[in-house]
Design a protein around this motif. Structure first.
Motif, PDB file in Angstrom:
ATOM      1  N   ARG A   1       0.810  -1.219   0.000  1.00 45.48           N
ATOM      2  CA  ARG A   1       0.000   0.000   0.000  1.00 45.48           C
ATOM      3  C   ARG A   1       0.846   1.272   0.000  1.00 45.48           C
ATOM      4  O   ARG A   1       0.440   2.288   0.539  1.00 45.48           O
ATOM      5  CB  ARG A   1      -0.925   0.003   1.232  1.00 45.48           C
ATOM      6  N   ASN A   2       1.984   1.226  -0.629  1.00 40.17           N
ATOM      7  CA  ASN A   2       2.821   2.420  -0.697  1.00 40.17           C
ATOM      8  C   ASN A   2       2.073   3.567  -1.369  1.00 40.17           C
ATOM      9  O   ASN A   2       1.454   3.396  -2.411  1.00 40.17           O
ATOM     10  CB  ASN A   2       4.094   2.085  -1.485  1.00 40.17           C
ATOM     11  N   GLN A   3       2.104   4.737  -0.751  1.00 35.94           N
ATOM     12  CA  GLN A   3       1.503   5.924  -1.360  1.00 35.94           C
ATOM     13  C   GLN A   3       2.155   7.174  -0.796  1.00 35.94           C
ATOM     14  O   GLN A   3       2.679   7.176   0.321  1.00 35.94           O
ATOM     15  CB  GLN A   3      -0.012   5.972  -1.124  1.00 35.94           C
ATOM     16  N   TRP A   4       2.148   8.246  -1.603  1.00 37.59           N
ATOM     17  CA  TRP A   4       2.778   9.492  -1.209  1.00 37.59           C
ATOM     18  C   TRP A   4       2.269  10.587  -2.138  1.00 37.59           C
ATOM     19  O   TRP A   4       1.737  10.324  -3.214  1.00 37.59           O
ATOM     20  CB  TRP A   4       4.308   9.397  -1.282  1.00 37.59           C
ATOM     21  N   SER A   5       2.436  11.811  -1.708  1.00 33.55           N
ATOM     22  CA  SER A   5       1.942  12.955  -2.473  1.00 33.55           C
ATOM     23  C   SER A   5       2.949  13.365  -3.538  1.00 33.55           C
ATOM     24  O   SER A   5       4.138  13.034  -3.463  1.00 33.55           O
ATOM     25  CB  SER A   5       1.694  14.139  -1.539  1.00 33.55           C
ATOM     26  N   ASN A   6       2.479  14.110  -4.521  1.00 33.24           N
ATOM     27  CA  ASN A   6       3.378  14.657  -5.533  1.00 33.24           C
ATOM     28  C   ASN A   6       4.429  15.559  -4.892  1.00 33.24           C
ATOM     29  O   ASN A   6       5.587  15.579  -5.327  1.00 33.24           O
ATOM     30  CB  ASN A   6       2.579  15.456  -6.568  1.00 33.24           C
ATOM     31  N   GLU A   7       4.033  16.295  -3.871  1.00 32.09           N
ATOM     32  CA  GLU A   7       4.973  17.182  -3.195  1.00 32.09           C
ATOM     33  C   GLU A   7       6.098  16.391  -2.529  1.00 32.09           C
ATOM     34  O   GLU A   7       7.261  16.815  -2.550  1.00 32.09           O
ATOM     35  CB  GLU A   7       4.238  18.030  -2.153  1.00 32.09           C
ATOM     36  N   GLU A   8       5.762  15.248  -1.958  1.00 34.28           N
ATOM     37  CA  GLU A   8       6.787  14.411  -1.322  1.00 34.28           C
ATOM     38  C   GLU A   8       7.756  13.881  -2.378  1.00 34.28           C
ATOM     39  O   GLU A   8       8.963  13.801  -2.158  1.00 34.28           O
ATOM     40  CB  GLU A   8       6.121  13.253  -0.578  1.00 34.28           C
ATOM     41  N   PHE A   9       7.229  13.532  -3.557  1.00 33.56           N
ATOM     42  CA  PHE A   9       8.098  13.074  -4.636  1.00 33.56           C
ATOM     43  C   PHE A   9       9.048  14.182  -5.080  1.00 33.56           C
ATOM     44  O   PHE A   9      10.241  13.934  -5.287  1.00 33.56           O
ATOM     45  CB  PHE A   9       7.263  12.605  -5.827  1.00 33.56           C
TER      46      PHE A   9
END
Length: 483
Positions: free
Chosen positions: A150-158
Motif C-alpha cells: 500500500r505504498n503511497q505518497w503525495s506529488n509534493e513528497e516526490f
C-alpha cells in the motif's frame, strides 16, 4: 579476495568475496581438506504463499536476533530509456508512507523496536531489510507488508525526494572521476544489454521524472509473484509461515510482467575510450566479457555448474586475492614499479552478462598504457605457464573460510539467500560453489586465461586527468541519503 563494485549505486552488484584482511587461511585450511565442513550450516526452508510470494527461512539460534528482508526482482535492468533511475527513486519513495503511515514513520518505528533498517537498489533487484530482536519480528513483517502492498505518497513528497536522488548522483558519481568514467565505459561495453544503464539513472532522466513514472513502476513490478521474503535468525519455520500468511498472504495475486530477452550481441573488436575529468591521477580499466554463473538446471552453461565462470573467479583471486598476489608483486613493488595500485575482479553472478575487470593507477612517471600492457602481460603469463598448486590452494582456502565466516551474521545469511533467489540459483549454491571450487584445476585456470582475454572481448577505458577547479564547492550529502 576483495569486494569490487563498479556500479557504485548497487550494494551487492558483485558476488561477495571476503576481504583480504578478514581471512586467516593457515588457521582455516582444514575447511578445504574436509568435504563436510559446510554440513554445519543450518537448514533452509522455502515455501510459497497462494498469491505467489516466496518465503525463505533459515533458523540460527546463536543470538536472539533476526534479519528480515524483502527482495523484489526488479532493478535498473528492468527500466526503459527515458526513465533510468526509476527503480532507485521508487526505493526512496517506499519510505514516504502508506494510508496508515506518514513519511519517515517506517524508520522511526523500526528504531523504536531496537532495530536498524535500510534499502538498496542494484541492476538485478531492489531490497529492503531490518535487523531486529527476534521477538520484534511480527512487527517488522507487518510494517514491511503494509508498505509493499500500500505504498503511497503525495506529488509534493516526490518532488522533495527527487532532489535528494539528484544530489546523491552528484555526490557519488559526478564528484568522482572514476565513477563518471565507469558510467561512460559501461555504456560502451554493453550495447543491447540493459546493464549499460547507470543504476542511479542519467541526470536528464531524473530531471524529467514524474511522480507517475515511479507509481507506474511500482504497480507494474511490486507484485507478490516477483518478490521473496527472507528471514534468518532466532526464528521457527512455523512461526514465520504463520506471520507470512497473516501479513503478506492477503495481497492479491497479479501476473509478473513478461521480460523480453535483450541479448548482448557478439563483440567484434576492441573498444577504447579516453575519458577526461578533473583528477589528480590517471587510471585505466580493462573489461573483458566472460560467462557468468548460471543455474545447474539451466539449458545453457549447466556443465559441472559452469566451471569456466568458477575458474575465472579463481584466476581473479590468484591475480589479486591477497596481499602480495601476482599483480602486487609484478606492478606495485620494487624500485621500478609501474603502478600505485592494481586489481582484478570477476563478475560471477548476475541476471545479465558479466565482465572480468583489470584496473590500475600508474605510478609517477609511468603511463596508463604501460599499466594496461603490464596487466595483460600477467594474463598472458597465466595462459602460457599456468598457476602453481600453492597459489590455487591458497585462494581456495580463502573461499572456504569466507563461507564459514558468513555464518556468524544472520544478515549475511539472509542477503546471500536473497541473492541466489533473485538470480534463479539453488539455495544451496554456497555449498555447491565450494564443492566445485575445490575441484578447479590449474589447467582449467590456465585454459580460461587463454580463452577469454582477446581484443574482441575487451573494452579499455582510460581516465585522463584534467586540472582541478579550486573554486568548485564540494557537494554535501543530502540529509535523507539512505545508502
Amino acid at each position: 579476495m576483495k569486494h569490487t563494485t563498479k556500479d557504485f549505486m548497487g550494494m551487492f552488484t558483485r558476488f561477495p568475496t571476503p576481504s583480504r584482511n578478514a581471512l586467516f587461511p593457515l588457521a582455516l585450511s582444514f575447511f578445504l581438506a574436509s568435504p563436510s565442513w559446510a554440513q554445519t550450516a543450518p537448514p533452509v526452508t522455502q515455501f510459497q504463499l497462494s498469491n505467489g510470494l516466496t518465503v525463505i527461512v533459515k533458523t540460527d539460534r546463536r543470538a536472539p536476533t533476526a534479519a528480515h528482508m524483502l527482495w523484489v526482482r526488479v532493478g535498473s535492468m528492468d527500466e526503459v530509456d527515458g526513465t533510468t533511475g526509476v527503480a532507485h527513486v521508487l526505493e526512496h519513495m517506499l519510505f514516504k508512507g502508506t494510508p496508515d503511515m506518514k513519511p519517515g514513520e517506517f524508520s522511526r518505528r523500526v528504531a523504536a523496536l531496537g532495530g536498524r533498517e535500510n534499502a538498496f537498489t542494484m541492476r538485478d533487484a531492489t531490497g529492503y531489510y531490518q535487523q531486529i530482536p527476534s521477538d520484534k519480528l511480527e512487527e517488522v513483517m507487518r510494517l514491511e507488508a503494509d508498505r509493499f502492498a500500500r505504498n503511497q505518497w503525495s506529488n509534493e513528497e516526490f518532488e522533495k525526494e527527487i532532489e535528494v536522488v539528484k544530489e546523491e548522483r552528484r555526490l557519488r558519481t559526478e564528484d568522482s572521476p572514476r565513477a563518471l568514467m565507469y558510467e561512460a565505459a559501461n555504456a560502451m561495453t554493453f550495447l543491447a544489454s540493459p546493464y549499460r544503464r547507470p543504476v542511479v539513472g542519467w541526470m536528464s532522466d531524473l530531471e524529467a521524472m514524474t511522480p507517475d513514472d515511479a507509481r507506474d513502476f511500482y504497480r507494474r513490478w511490486y507484485v507478490p509473484g516477483n518478490a521473496v521474503v527472507v528471514v534468518a535468525g532466532d526464528v521457527d519455520v512455523p512461526q514465520v509461515r504463520r506471520l507470512a500468511e497473516k501479513y503478506y498472504g492477503g495481497m492479491s495475486a497479479r501476473a509478473v510482467p513478461a521480460r523480453k530477452p535483450r541479448v548482448e550481441p557478439l563483440q567484434t573488436g576492441l573498444r577504447r575510450m579516453d575519458f577526461k575529468a578533473a583528477a589528480s591521477q590517471a587510471y585505466v580499466s580493462l573489461s573483458f566479457k566472460v560467462p557468468g554463473l548460471r543455474s545447474p538446471d539451466a539449458k545453457e552453461g549447466s556443465d559441472a555448474f559452469n566451471r569456466d565462470a568458477l575458474a575465472l573467479t579463481m584466476l581473479a583471486s590468484v591475480l589479486d586475492g591477497y596481499s602480495g598476489a601476482r599483480l602486487d608483486r609484478a606492478l606495485t613493488q620494487g624500485a621500478n614499479r609501474l603502478a600505485d595500485s592494481a586489481g582484478a575482479s570477476n563478475g560471477l553472478i548476475g541476471r545479465g552478462p558479466q565482465v572480468f575487470t583489470l584496473d590500475g593507477v600508474p605510478a609517477a612517471g609511468k603511463t596508463a598504457a604501460q599499466v594496461a600492457d603490464a596487466l595483460r602481460q600477467q594474463l598472458a603469463l597465466v595462459a602460457s605457464n599456468g598457476v602453481s598448486e600453492a597459489e590455487l590452494k591458497r585462494v581456495k582456502t580463502q573461499w572456504a573460510a569466507h563461507e564459514t565466516y558468513k555464518l556468524d551474521a544472520v544478515f549475511s545469511q539472509a542477503r546471500e539467500l536473497g541473492t541466489y533467489w533473485i538470480n534463479g540459483l539453488p539455495l544451496d549454491t554456497d555449498t555447491r560453489l565450494i564443492a566445485q571450487l575445490r575441484t578447479i584445476t590449474s589447467a582449467e585456470v590456465q585454459a580460461v586465461a587463454a580463452r577469454y582475454f582477446g581484443d574482441d572481448q575487451l573494452t579499455i577505458a582510460t581516465l585522463l586527468p584534467q586540472p582541478l577547479d579550486p573554486n568548485r564547492p564540494p557537494h554535501q550529502a543530502p540529509g535523507s541519503l539512505r545508502h
